[in-house]
Write a protein that holds these residues in place. Structure first.
Motif, short mmCIF file in Angstrom:
data_model
loop_
_atom_site.label_atom_id
_atom_site.label_comp_id
_atom_site.label_asym_id
_atom_site.label_seq_id
_atom_site.Cartn_x
_atom_site.Cartn_y
_atom_site.Cartn_z
N ALA A 41 77.59 33.17 45.19
CA ALA A 41 76.26 33.79 45.15
C ALA A 41 76.35 35.25 44.73
CB ALA A 41 75.57 33.66 46.50
N LEU A 42 77.34 35.97 45.27
CA LEU A 42 77.50 37.38 44.93
C LEU A 42 77.94 37.55 43.48
CD1 LEU A 42 77.30 40.23 46.07
CD2 LEU A 42 79.72 40.06 46.74
N GLU A 43 78.84 36.66 43.04
CA GLU A 43 79.31 36.72 41.65
C GLU A 43 78.14 36.50 40.67
OE1 GLU A 43 81.47 33.75 38.55
OE2 GLU A 43 82.20 33.69 40.62
N TRP A 92 73.83 38.06 36.62
CA TRP A 92 72.44 38.10 36.17
C TRP A 92 71.91 39.54 36.09
CZ3 TRP A 92 69.24 34.50 34.13
CH2 TRP A 92 69.69 33.18 34.13
N ARG A 93 72.44 40.43 36.95
CA ARG A 93 72.03 41.84 36.86
C ARG A 93 72.54 42.43 35.55
NH1 ARG A 93 74.07 45.51 41.59
NH2 ARG A 93 76.04 44.85 40.66
N SER A 94 73.79 42.10 35.16
CA SER A 94 74.34 42.60 33.89
C SER A 94 73.58 42.02 32.70
CB SER A 94 75.82 42.21 33.78
OG SER A 94 76.57 42.82 34.81
N ALA A 136 70.49 41.04 32.63
CA ALA A 136 69.16 41.67 32.57
C ALA A 136 69.22 43.02 31.89
CB ALA A 136 68.60 41.82 33.98
N SER A 137 70.33 43.73 32.08
CA SER A 137 70.44 45.10 31.56
C SER A 137 70.97 45.16 30.13
CB SER A 137 71.37 45.92 32.47
OG SER A 137 70.88 45.95 33.79
N PHE A 138 71.85 44.21 29.76
CA PHE A 138 72.55 44.37 28.48
C PHE A 138 72.38 43.23 27.48
CE2 PHE A 138 75.11 46.59 31.76
CZ PHE A 138 74.87 47.89 31.34
N GLY A 139 72.09 42.00 27.93
CA GLY A 139 72.10 40.90 26.97
C GLY A 139 70.78 40.20 26.76
N ALA A 140 69.75 40.61 27.50
CA ALA A 140 68.50 39.85 27.50
C ALA A 140 67.41 40.52 26.68
CB ALA A 140 68.02 39.67 28.94
N THR A 141 66.48 39.70 26.19
CA THR A 141 65.25 40.23 25.62
C THR A 141 64.40 40.76 26.78
OG1 THR A 141 64.03 38.16 25.86
CG2 THR A 141 65.34 38.43 23.85
N PRO A 142 63.36 41.55 26.48
CA PRO A 142 62.52 42.04 27.59
C PRO A 142 61.96 40.92 28.46
CG PRO A 142 62.04 43.26 25.58
CD PRO A 142 62.98 42.17 25.19
N VAL A 199 66.13 36.20 39.13
CA VAL A 199 67.25 35.32 39.50
C VAL A 199 68.34 36.12 40.19
CG1 VAL A 199 68.97 33.69 38.62
CG2 VAL A 199 66.70 33.77 37.59
N HIS A 200 68.62 37.33 39.69
CA HIS A 200 69.58 38.22 40.37
C HIS A 200 69.18 38.44 41.82
CE1 HIS A 200 71.34 41.93 41.84
NE2 HIS A 200 70.13 42.49 41.82
#
Length: 527
Positions: free
Chosen positions: A485-487, A492-494, A496-502, A511-512
């Motif tokens: 769960a922590l992994e 998902w936080r990464s 959201a910040s670097f690979g995702a569209t808005p 999800v994070h």
């Protein structure tokens, strides 16, 4: 704030939070919007409302009777089967005809305790039926039996399409073809109210899933507070599972139930992401075994059949016609009655059980038939998908209605006040389930495009209340669940910040947060 009495009837803390929001906002909005909020409050305090929908002759009403545990819904084609019927809990058994002008008329049950199939009134002036039953199942679940799709009767088709919202979409398409603007809302008031009250859908299919089954699911649930069908609020059942020819399903090994299970899995893939699952069931067998239709006289007749010689018995099982007409000491009328209650598959199951244990009582035989019907599997999924998440389903539907009411007001200030209040509510940790349901709906409806593997992960995390299932690690050690769960929270936080569209980023943050809250929950349990 909601009163203590109202709190007792709310599904849980999320429903209570939305109810409090509605109560607080009522003095700050227009009279029309406030009236809408009062209706939302009424629905929040009512049981979860599940609509049973599907094609005509798919066995919807038979399944309704099995779920309720009482043979009360008419199953033969007649006027009543072309109406919406709401089955809800009442202290006294009664049925009311609701007319289009709002009048009510009490309808007597027929000699068998069922709703009469034909009405001695002007059918065109009838809106729907309300059935109140002293039935424990209905204390926390209102069941809405809907007319069947695909009827040859034009009036029935129109009534059903109005209920499902299909008429609205069809009219818009026709208007666009004519160069005219579509009507914003051409559902009649009663149908609109019935649809708005359905917070979840049990969709009945038989052997073949067709394109318009997908369309009907989309139209039906899109009309429930403008929410799309998805694994949160829709389940399908493969009814009449005993009619499947095992040889037509690869891997069935000649077993009817294995064939039905394999076909249900295939249909689940076809209907995803519209439904959480497809469960096989034999509605007729379930209805007879659960609603008192199976009697000790039926058990005695089956006991007599079990004593026939093998050659005669195997010949009789070749077809229903042969079973009913073949010469033997059990009267033909008795065998016909057994077919009406159990069909040939149920008769075979019962006789096999009696041959294995000749001392079986009528009660034990009834339980064997009930087990063979698959009803327990349907009820289990209803509990897991609907009842266990009734609080979230009702709260999400209510928030959708609140948002729609605010937008319909036409007052920008009112819209902003409602929006701000909802954002405050959703920011609370205990309300994150609503954010997750919203994200799940966005992904499964295609409103936010995600890579297939990530969409499957969102589906998994948002479609279960069980931590092991949410993580895809059911039955694994607590420490492994916590680490995973922590992994995934970090991943998902990464993303959201670097690979995702808005749009993807908004879902990824939700999800994070879901994974992080799961990790917190597991850590607290370990402590």
């Amino acid at each position: 704030m909601t009163t203590a009495t109202e709190q007792q009837h709310l599904a849980g803390p999320l429903s209570a939070a939305v109810a409090n929001l509605c109560t607080r906002l009522q003095p700050q909005v227009s009279a029309r919007t406030a009236a809408g909020f009062r209706e939302v409050l009424r629905r929040l305090s009512a049981p979860l409302q599940v609509a049973v929908a599907g094609r005509i002759k798919s066995g919807k009403s038979t399944l309704v009777n099995a779920l309720i545990g009482r043979r009360v819904a008419p199953t033969d084609v007649g006027e009543c089967t072309r109406l919406v019927t709401r089955f809800q809990y009442g202290t006294v058994d009664r049925v009311e005809l609701i007319f289009t002008d709002g009048r009510k008329q009490v309808l007597p049950f027929d000699a068998g305790g069922m709703i009469p199939n034909d009405l001695e009134v002007d059918f065109e002036k009838v809106s729907h039926l309300e059935a109140y039953l002293t039935n424990a199942v209905l204390r926390d679940l209102t069941v809405i039996d809907t007319p069947g799709l695909g009827s040859l009767d034009d009036a029935s088709v129109k009534r059903t399409e109005q209920l499902l919202g299909a008429a609205k979409h069809r009219k818009s398409e026709e208007d666009e073809a004519d160069g005219e603007a579509g009507d914003d809302d051409d559902l009649d008031p009663t149908s609109r109210n019935a649809v708005a009250g359905a917070e979840a859908v049990l969709y009945v299919v038989t052997q073949g899933v067709r394109a318009d089954d997908q369309q009907a699911l989309a139209a039906f649930t899109a009309a429930t507070a403008s929410r799309e069908a998805g694994p949160v609020n829709a389940i399908a059942v493969l009814n009449k599972a005993d009619t499947i020819m095992p040889e037509s399903v690869t891997g069935s090994d000649g077993d009817v139930w294995k064939a039905a299970s394999l076909l249900a899995e295939k249909q689940a893939q076809s209907l995803k992401p519209r439904v959480a699952d497809v469960i096989p069931v034999i509605g007729l067998l379930a209805e007879s075994a659960e609603s008192g239709g199976f009697t000790s006289a039926d058990a005695d007749a089956l006991r007599s059949l079990s004593k026939l010689d093998d050659a005669t018995w195997e010949t009789m099982l070749m077809s229903a016609d042969i079973f009913a007409t073949w010469e033997c000491e059990i009267p033909s009328g008795t065998r016909t009655r057994l077919l009406e209650k159990l069909d040939l598959y149920g008769v075979r199951v019962a006789v096999d059980a009696l041959r294995a244990d000749p001392e079986l009582t009528a009660g034990s035989l009834r339980r064997s038939l009930l087990n063979a019907s698959g009803l327990a599997g349907v009820r289990g999924r209803l509990d897991a998908v609907f009842r266990a998440r009734a609080d979230g389903i009702k709260a999400a539907a209510a928030l959708a209605s609140v948002t729609a009411l605010a937008h319909a007001s036409g007052d920008p200030g009112e819209r902003q006040r409602v929006h701000d209040a909802i954002e405050v509510l959703l920011a609370k940790p205990e309300a994150h389930q609503l954010r997750l349901l919203e994200a799940l709906t966005l992904v499964t409806s295609g409103a936010v495009a995600m890579p297939e593997d990530l969409a499957e992960e969102v589906l998994r995390v948002g479609s279960s209340a069980d931590v092991g299932e949410q993580l895809g690690l059911k039955g694994r050690p607590h420490k492994e669940l916590s680490a995973y769960a922590l992994e995934r929270a970090g991943w998902w936080r990464s993303f959201a910040s670097f690979g995702a569209t808005p749009a993807q980023s908004r879902v990824a943050h939700v999800v994070h947060r879901a994974y992080f809250l799961i990790w917190q929950q597991l850590r607290e349990q370990a402590g």
